[in-house]
Write an enzyme that holds these catalytic residues in place. Structure first.
Site: not given
Ligand code: NAP
Ligand code: GLV
Length: 311
Positions: A226, A274
């Site tokens: 993250r 991502h």
């Protein structure tokens, strides 16, 4: 009973997910947030980054099944109904995809392939020296589904691998250290540091100036977990001083990474959108369906999140 699909999907995502879930759960009634009608019959919510508040006012909700492995954004929703079990996505296909990305990053950092890419843009022919895999140490932070799979794959290529987790655990071929007391040793021992931790109160901002200072000079840093694990200004400073030689970043504090962000054009940063391990409806729909079926027959649910620890 019915299943709420609370998913922030675009049309392409829906076109994959809806048929996959319908095929995995024949006979179930699905509703979306766009559908009108009573919400009293909803007992399951299948969620993918639902807007905050999506799961409020569902009196019979008995299972929240996430299509994402990480549940940090879900747990941030203060209106999440208390006491309803939350299951996260655990899919061997996703673990394998993550291990591939981690291995690619390690190989590229080890053999200087990112540097060769930059040299090609300048049409420069400049071979550099080559170390053996067993001369490099790789630290994998987080030894769960993703981390342990990646650590084993990297070790199988001949690298020395040190894993770090909250609790002591055994992973074949990996030296494992546990707890914050061991972190300085782990960071200091690695040529490449890979982050595969969940984002929790304990891990937010973990990669800051003090932690980068513990890493080996010119270490590779790979963040596949993250964006909020990293203090971006501190990483940029560590890249500037050469403490970090190259960073591979799949996740960011703001996604999509804003135009003009320093990471985009940085010569020692590789940006991924991502995409390290995407949930694949072909296998993940069945993982979600297995939990729904378990709920329906009163069997034990799998992959439950411990809300108090945050993962
Ligand atoms: P997981 O199975 O829950 O594993 C988490 C690991 O982190 C465990 O080994 C755990 O230790 C360790 N950990 C947690 N808190 C810690 C702490 N304070 N100190 C040390 N270790 C700690 O999670 P996962 O399925 O591997 O997924 C990890 C993360 O990957 C997700 O949360 C998500 O953020 C990220 N992810 C990213 C992508 C992508 O495409 N970029 C895709 C999927 C997932 P214990 O073993 O002791 O509990
Ligand atoms: C992706 O980042 C996930 O958590 O599944």
């Amino acid at each position: 009973m019915s299943i709420l699909l609370a998913c922030s999907f675009d049309a392409d995502d829906w076109a994959l997910w809806r048929p996959a879930l319908e095929a995995a759960l024949p006979g179930e009634r699905f509703v979306t947030q766009a559908d009108d009608g009573p919400r009293e019959a909803i007992d399951v919510a299948i969620v993918a980054n639902p807007p905050p508040g999506s799961l409020a006012g569902l009196p019979r909700l008995a299972l929240i099944q996430s299509l994402w492995a990480g549940v940090d954004r879900l747990l941030d929703d203060t209106s999440l109904p208390a006491g309803v079990p939350i299951a996260r996505m655990v899919d061997p296909a996703m673990n394998a995809a993550m291990a591939e990305t981690a291995l690619w990053a390690v190989l590229s950092l080890h053999r200087g392939f990112f540097r060769y890419q930059a040299l090609q843009r300048e049409a420069r022919w400049a071979p550099h020296g080559q170390r053996r895999a067993d001369e490099l140490s790789v630290a994998v932070l987080g030894l769960g589904e993703m981390g342990a799979t990646a650590a084993r794959r990297i070790a199988a290529m001949g690298y020395r691998v040190i894993g770090w987790s909250r609790n002591p655990r055994a992973v074949d071929g990996i030296e494992v250290r546990a707890g914050f007391g061991a972190l300085p040793d782990v960071l200091g021992a690695a040529d490449v540091v890979i982050n595969l931790l969940p984002l929790t109160d304990a891990t937010r901002g973990l990669f800051n100036a003090a932690r980068f200072a513990l890493m080996r000079p010119r270490a590779g840093f790979v963040n596949l977990a993250r964006g909020a694990h990293v203090v971006e200004a501190d990483l940029l400073a560590a890249l500037e001083t050469g403490r970090i030689g190259h960073a591979v970043l799949d996740v960011f504090r703001r996604e999509p990474l804003p135009h003009g962000h320093a990471f985009w054009a940085h010569p020692h940063v590789t940006v991924l959108p991502h995409a390290a391990a995407q949930t694949d409806p072909r296998s993940a729909a069945e993982v979600a369906a297995a939990n729904v079926r378990a709920l329906r027959i009163g069997a034990a649910l799998s992959h439950l999140v411990d809300r108090s620890r945050g993962y």
